[in-house]
Scaffold this active site. Structure first.
Site, PDB file in Angstrom:
ATOM      1  CE1 TYR A 160     -17.891  10.631 -15.604  1.00 56.28           C
ATOM      2  CE2 TYR A 160     -16.846  11.059 -13.538  1.00 56.28           C
ATOM      3  CZ  TYR A 160     -17.437  10.110 -14.353  1.00 56.28           C
ATOM      4  OH  TYR A 160     -17.609   8.824 -14.322  1.00 56.28           O
TER       5      TYR A 160
ATOM      6  CE  LYS B 183     -13.722   6.928 -18.262  1.00 59.77           C
ATOM      7  NZ  LYS B 183     -14.107   8.146 -17.869  1.00 59.77           N
TER       8      LYS B 183
ATOM      9  NE  ARG C 114      -2.890   0.223   3.330  1.00 57.72           N
ATOM     10  CZ  ARG C 114      -2.368   0.731   4.262  1.00 57.72           C
ATOM     11  NH1 ARG C 114      -1.807   2.080   4.393  1.00 57.72           N
ATOM     12  NH2 ARG C 114      -1.977   0.062   5.725  1.00 57.72           N
TER      13      ARG C 114
ATOM     14  CG  ASP D 219     -11.174  15.222 -15.699  1.00 57.88           C
ATOM     15  OD1 ASP D 219     -10.192  14.792 -16.562  1.00 57.88           O
ATOM     16  OD2 ASP D 219     -11.837  14.701 -15.224  1.00 57.88           O
TER      17      ASP D 219
HETATM   18  C1  LIG Z   1     -14.683   8.760 -16.484  1.00 60.06           C
HETATM   19  C2  LIG Z   1     -14.254   9.977 -15.936  1.00 60.06           C
HETATM   20  C3  LIG Z   1     -13.799  10.095 -14.654  1.00 60.06           C
HETATM   21  C4  LIG Z   1     -13.802   8.986 -13.767  1.00 60.06           C
HETATM   22  O1  LIG Z   1     -12.983   8.328 -13.946  1.00 60.06           O
HETATM   23  P1  LIG Z   1     -13.052   6.570 -13.557  1.00 60.06           P
HETATM   24  O2  LIG Z   1     -12.085   5.833 -13.862  1.00 60.06           O
HETATM   25  O3  LIG Z   1     -14.497   6.015 -14.194  1.00 60.06           O
HETATM   26  O4  LIG Z   1     -13.388   6.400 -11.966  1.00 60.06           O
HETATM   27  C5  LIG Z   1     -13.249  11.645 -14.348  1.00 60.06           C
HETATM   28  N1  LIG Z   1     -13.336  12.527 -15.481  1.00 60.06           N
HETATM   29  C6  LIG Z   1     -13.781  12.019 -16.649  1.00 60.06           C
HETATM   30  C7  LIG Z   1     -13.702  13.471 -17.635  1.00 60.06           C
HETATM   31  C8  LIG Z   1     -14.251  10.904 -16.865  1.00 60.06           C
HETATM   32  O5  LIG Z   1     -14.723  10.767 -18.460  1.00 60.06           O
END
Ligand SMILES: *Cc1c(COP(=O)(O)O)cnc(C)c1O
Length: 385
Positions: free
Chosen positions: A107, A203, A54, A178
């Site tokens: 988001y 993603k 961890r 982000d």
């Molecule tokens: C999917 C997404 C997240 C969250 O990510 P996870 O891996 O699903 O926890 C945050 N910001 C954006 C822009 C996203 O598309």
């Protein structure tokens, strides 16, 4: 770990070259996946000695080195169990009782987290239209953190990053971006003054819809150390195999994104001529209201398109239901194309129209994708009959 002078490499080379083991005869080409919860220890651990998984795991480190260099940071990034774990880590930078500015259409998960923190009294929130630069700048006075997501999910709003930065700096506000939709191959927010970059590596970075992973990149070692300590205590660490999969995905990100983006540009152009669609949002379309801003700050427009069906919610759902190659599913950035009517989710911002369908363009052949979208449009038309 070799870093191969990342400053001199094209990013499409860097995704392949970064985070490799030392080149010694007989060594593995790829970093190994180290599956262990603990490390052998006798007596006082020496500085830097591994103790418990961890606290650190050698499988995270090549991925962290790679994302740090790709985002132009002098220090490695930090890997988290999911994008939302990374988002939570970034929100932990707001002091208790502090003020965060967020886009009204951030988001869904990010906005929901921020609103829950605000409802609990942990912070106070100012929600702004992130594409309205004057409104963003007007909200900065007395704030601790500004959250930007550009292009935003799913409205594809583009925030003017270079214009917001000097105002945020003058007001002493931490700028978080982000960068999930753009990836460091299309936009590097730290280079235009952001303090923190967050990714859902689930993603485009991992890219195969088979792993959840989050990444945070900051510019200074002290802040990185503080976030790493908090990650250890919060336990928001990724599994070793997931980190290994994310790095494996990163290796092909440039190829995947080039292909998906080229298809997205072509499909957006064709879709924008369809009378059954009242609106097509894609920052690469010259007619898009944010096209000029996007062109000024991004080196490509990504692979996400949002379309709005003139026939309304029913037509939008029929469109999605008629697709055969696109899968009706949430998420984005994988090799396979996905379509989703976003308002099926409770808590989706009211600004997202009921008739909006978000398309994540994958790496299939563009003509197969086009044929499927036409099938979807025929299904939408039939539902109106
Ligand atoms: C999917 C997404 C997240 C969250 O990510 P996870 O891996 O699903 O926890 C945050 N910001 C954006 C822009 C996203 O598309």
């Amino acid at each position: 770990m070799t870093s191969s002078h990342p400053d001199q490499l094209d990013p499409s080379t860097a995704v392949v070259a970064l985070g490799r083991p030392e080149r010694t005869p007989g060594a593995a080409l790829n970093p190994p996946v180290v599956l262990t919860s603990t490390f052998v220890g006798a007596g006082e651990p020496a500085p830097g000695e591994r103790v418990y998984a961890r606290y650190s795991n050698p499988t995270w480190e090549p991925l962290e080195a790679a994302i740090g260099a790709l985002e132009s940071s002098p220090v490695p990034g930090l890997a988290y169990a999911s994008g939302m774990a990374a988002v939570s880590a970034a929100f932990s930078l707001v002091p208790i009782g502090g003020v965060a500015v967020i886009p009204r259409t951030a988001y869904n998960g990010t906005a929901s987290l921020a609103r829950e923190l605000a409802a609990d009294g942990a912070l106070s929130l100012r929600e702004v239209d992130s594409a309205d630069t004057a409104a963003v700048i007007g909200a900065l006075e007395g704030a601790d953190l500004i959250w930007l997501e550009s292009p935003s999910n799913p409205l594809l709003d583009v925030a003017d990053l270079p214009a917001i930065r000097p105002a945020a700096q003058a007001a002493g506000v931490t700028v978080v971006v982000d960068n999930t939709f753009s990836t460091p191959l299309r936009q590097r927010p730290l280079e235009v003054g952001a303090d923190v970059v967050v990714h859902s590596a689930t993603k485009f970075i991992a890219g195969h819809s088979d792993v959840l992973m989050g990444l945070v990149v900051v510019k200074n070692q002290a802040l990185r150390d503080a976030l790493a300590r908090r990650r250890t205590l919060a336990g928001s660490v990724p599994g070793a195999f997931d980190a290994w999969l994310a790095l494996r995905g990163l290796r092909t990100m440039a190829l995947r994104l080039d292909r998906a983006e080229a298809s997205a540009g072509e499909l957006a152009r064709r879709l924008s001529e369809e009378p059954a669609l009242s609106r097509v949002r894609y920052p690469g379309l010259p007619s898009d209201p944010h096209h000029h801003r996007a062109a000024a700050q991004m080196s490509g427009f990504g692979a996400i398109i949002s379309v709005e069906l003139a026939g309304g919610q029913g037509a939008a759902q029929a469109f999605v239901d008629s697709l055969e190659l696109f899968t009706a599913a949430t998420s984005l950035g994988g090799v396979e194309s996905l379509a989703e009517r976003r308002q099926r989710h409770p808590g989706e911002p009211a600004q997202v129209p009921q008739e909006l369908v978000r398309l994540s363009i994958g790496i299939e052949h563009v003509e197969d994708l086009w044929a499927d979208l036409q099938r979807g449009l025929r299904g939408a038309a039939a539902s109106q009959g």
